[in-house]
Scaffold this motif. Structure first.
Motif, PDB file in Angstrom:
ATOM      1  N   LEU A 221      29.272  84.914  -8.599  1.00 54.52           N
ATOM      2  CA  LEU A 221      28.099  85.098  -9.742  1.00 54.52           C
ATOM      3  C   LEU A 221      27.416  85.256  -9.298  1.00 54.52           C
ATOM      4  N   LYS A 222      26.815  84.293  -8.332  1.00 50.31           N
ATOM      5  CA  LYS A 222      25.260  84.487  -7.622  1.00 50.31           C
ATOM      6  C   LYS A 222      24.295  85.624  -7.981  1.00 50.31           C
ATOM      7  N   HIS A 223      25.216  86.645  -6.778  1.00 46.26           N
ATOM      8  CA  HIS A 223      25.067  87.911  -6.418  1.00 46.26           C
ATOM      9  C   HIS A 223      24.663  88.555  -7.508  1.00 46.26           C
ATOM     10  N   LEU A 224      26.200  88.654  -8.263  1.00 48.55           N
ATOM     11  CA  LEU A 224      26.338  89.879  -9.715  1.00 48.55           C
ATOM     12  C   LEU A 224      25.563  89.148 -10.964  1.00 48.55           C
ATOM     13  N   GLU A 225      24.813  87.942 -11.450  1.00 52.44           N
ATOM     14  CA  GLU A 225      23.639  87.664 -11.174  1.00 52.44           C
ATOM     15  C   GLU A 225      22.544  87.799 -11.305  1.00 52.44           C
ATOM     16  N   ALA A 226      22.066  88.484  -9.712  1.00 49.59           N
ATOM     17  CA  ALA A 226      20.993  88.570  -9.440  1.00 49.59           C
ATOM     18  C   ALA A 226      21.156  89.924  -9.864  1.00 49.59           C
ATOM     19  N   ASN A 227      21.948  90.478  -9.645  1.00 53.81           N
ATOM     20  CA  ASN A 227      22.079  92.502  -9.253  1.00 53.81           C
ATOM     21  C   ASN A 227      22.195  92.686 -10.455  1.00 53.81           C
ATOM     22  N   GLN A 228      23.504  92.163 -11.654  1.00 57.72           N
ATOM     23  CA  GLN A 228      23.530  92.625 -12.835  1.00 57.72           C
ATOM     24  C   GLN A 228      23.290  92.123 -13.551  1.00 57.72           C
ATOM     25  N   PRO A 229      22.662  91.460 -14.117  1.00 57.49           N
ATOM     26  CA  PRO A 229      22.150  90.225 -15.877  1.00 57.49           C
ATOM     27  C   PRO A 229      23.223  90.850 -16.390  1.00 57.49           C
ATOM     28  N   VAL A 230      23.073  92.176 -17.124  1.00 58.99           N
ATOM     29  CA  VAL A 230      23.347  92.354 -18.537  1.00 58.99           C
ATOM     30  C   VAL A 230      25.627  91.992 -18.488  1.00 58.99           C
ATOM     31  N   LEU A 231      25.597  92.702 -17.575  1.00 56.46           N
ATOM     32  CA  LEU A 231      27.102  92.557 -16.761  1.00 56.46           C
ATOM     33  C   LEU A 231      27.596  90.855 -16.900  1.00 56.46           C
ATOM     34  N   PHE A 232      26.833  90.168 -16.090  1.00 59.07           N
ATOM     35  CA  PHE A 232      27.172  89.186 -15.477  1.00 59.07           C
ATOM     36  C   PHE A 232      26.821  88.124 -16.908  1.00 59.07           C
TER      37      PHE A 232
END
Lengths: 377, 377
Positions: A221-232
């Protein structure tokens, strides 16, 4: 199926939950595999189990019944029939396909909401693996590696210079307890040309990317938030409502708005660039059952002369013939004087091709769609 | 179909009645042709007519509605549906197959009982002939030759050294008015080897035996009585009862007792030895539609790329393919990268072979029968 997983005390193995993305029509396996009956719902190996059920059974010694399945809403009944153990709250039904970023990301977010220390493992429902104990050994190493703070992919030692798979370049050995073969990942590379693939195989540094991930949900989730904040953000909102009465309302509202992106781009590649990805090389046999030539290879059980026959009701007669017959009907099929043929016989569509051309089935399906024969796709 | 034949006054053409033996399963055309739906009930040329209907229509300018049809009792409904013009008394239904001697002999005996001056012509229901006017010209010559006291066979000028047909060796020209090309027959010879067939073709003296006979019924019966007295006596008894209320009773009693023999042995060959047989060489195109390679040749109308497609409901998709598809279903059939293939798709059986192997379908049918798959034969 009432026993639970057997693990050591305080082992990271206790934190493991398996996620099974069950998507993908398997177009190159048309007309057997199709929108209404995708690849994972078929027994393509003659084992007596569908690929989905075999995936569940292969993961059960590692995860017990702690599994999440992500699939299309249209496959709910079929999946529940194959996996009666799965609870409603562990079945993620996509109202429309949103690619693997949303599917695996939502699983990570739900599991994180339940227990932020969870280590998840994602294993597609349509692959064939053997022997299972070597697969399970690799997953255990991957879980130990994940517990050390890595997103871990299980790569497959190449048996030939395939141009159909992406490759992973491995680096230094990580020396993680319980994971002697874990290595750092230098980079993910796209499907190569034949020459380049041969160089990869010769170098000994590359493995096939089989799309298997084991990782702490928090790190995912940390990487998802950093790279795809809308999706996250969207996934977080669904995950918070998941184990509440608002699950369906929130999911139905948010899901259609989510961006479509593969998990490779949303998480794996940026995480690799950040030095957070490891690889455990798999030394088990692995096949993604990409076409009917592969179906033929995986089925040595029942041969009529030199013809591999798949299908319970098949009544095949051969004379001077070789190849693969997949029968989804009870019709008599007579093959005379024809070599390396691939025949797939279903109630509303028939495919006749050769092993050498079986990769081209995808183009045929595209052409059928274009000319309006969607009823059989 | 209400007009009658147009002939000259007092011409032997007025005495002509056509007989159509509609038998023979056409095993090499399985699974399209089979016991319940034999070859003659199919439209194998893409003309829109079954072979049986096309045979009737081809003979109508010569015989008007004066025709007798001999077929199996199981095909009564199908034949009546194809030929609604045929009266009950002109439909000879065999309760069991007794070979061509009994079938054509009974037709001769019935016609002789009605009018001993009749000239009959026997033409199988499952042949393809074109152009029709050249066929009709040959039959007219044969009728004139028959009127001069001959059993006349129409032979086909060979286009290649076929080993699949019997041959007829012709002799001196007979100089019969109205039949300039009629010749005496020296002998009938069996299917030859390839070398011998080539010699036959090179000599110019041989024609293919297409099984077409034109003859005075009295002369047919004279030779039948001399060579097969038991068969002759039985047929006479049925014929005498035919146009009476006892028809069915007598036929049902006698028919099962009749000897099985081909008309070639019962009449044609002994008559030839006695100098009573003539031949009119046919210069029209002729095909006995013996296998699916032949079906492919006869259908140039509808091609999907290089694939000849037969069947109204066919939904065929091809890519880099050639051959013949015969579809008796409405299924989508996709052919990819396969050459010279023969595919015959029926509701309960599928054949996949090549043009080169299409003669071997007969052996496959025999094998299916032997192993108990008779439900699809």
């Amino acid at each position: 199926m009432t026993t639970d997983k057997v693990t050591n005390q305080d082992s990271p193995l206790d934190r493991f939950i398996a996620v099974i993305p069950a998507g993908g029509v398997g177009t190159r396996l048309w007309p057997l595999s199709r929108a209404a009956a995708p690849k994972f719902l078929h027994d393509l190996t003659g084992s007596g189990s569908t690929l989905l059920r075999a995936t569940y059974d292969r993961l059960h010694p590692l995860a017990g019944t702690h599994m999440l399945v992500v699939t299309g809403v249209a496959h709910r009944a079929a999946v529940c029939s194959q996996l009666p153990e799965i609870k409603d709250s562990d079945l993620v039904l996509e109202s429309e396909p949103k690619d693997s970023g949303a599917a695996i990301g939502l699983a990570a977010a739900i599991l994180h909401e339940r227990d932020p220390d969870t280590i998840m493992g994602s294993f597609a429902a349509d692959q064939v693996i053997s022997p299972e104990d070597l697969f399970q050994d690799a997953v255990r190493e991957a879980i130990h590696t994940a517990a050390a703070g890595k997103i871990v992919t299980i790569g497959i030692k190449p048996t030939h210079p395939s141009t159909g798979f992406g490759y992973i370049r491995s680096g230094a050995t990580l020396n993680i307890p319980g994971a002697p073969s874990a290595q750092s990942v230098v980079e993910f590379v796209e499907k190569p040309s034949e020459d380049v693939a041969q160089q990869y195989v010769d170098s000994g540094e590359y493995v096939w990317n089989a799309g298997m991930f084991v990782a702490p949900v928090a790190l995912m989730l940390k990487h998802l938030e950093a790279n795809q904040p809308v999706l996250f953000a969207g996934l977080q909102e669904i995950a918070r409502a998941w184990d509440t009465p608002q699950r369906d309302e929130v999911k139905d509202r948010i899901w259609p708005t989510l961006p479509k992106i593969a998990i490779d781009y949303a998480v794996a590649e940026p995480a690799a660039a950040a030095g957070d990805v490891a690889v455990v090389p798999g030394i088990f046999g692995w096949d993604d059952v990409g076409d009917f030539a592969s179906v033929g290879r995986l089925n040595s059980a029942r041969e009529v002369d030199d013809v591999t026959v798949l299908g319970e009701g098949a009544r095949v007669f051969t004379e001077n013939a070789s190849g693969v017959v997949v029968s989804d009907t009870k019709r008599v099929i007579a093959l005379i004087g024809i070599k390396d043929v691939v025949i797939v016989d279903t109630p509303d569509a028939l495919l006749v091709t050769t092993k050498a051309h079986s990769q081209r089935v995808k183009q045929a399906v595209d052409a059928l769609k274009a000319r309006g024969d969607a009823d059989v796709l």
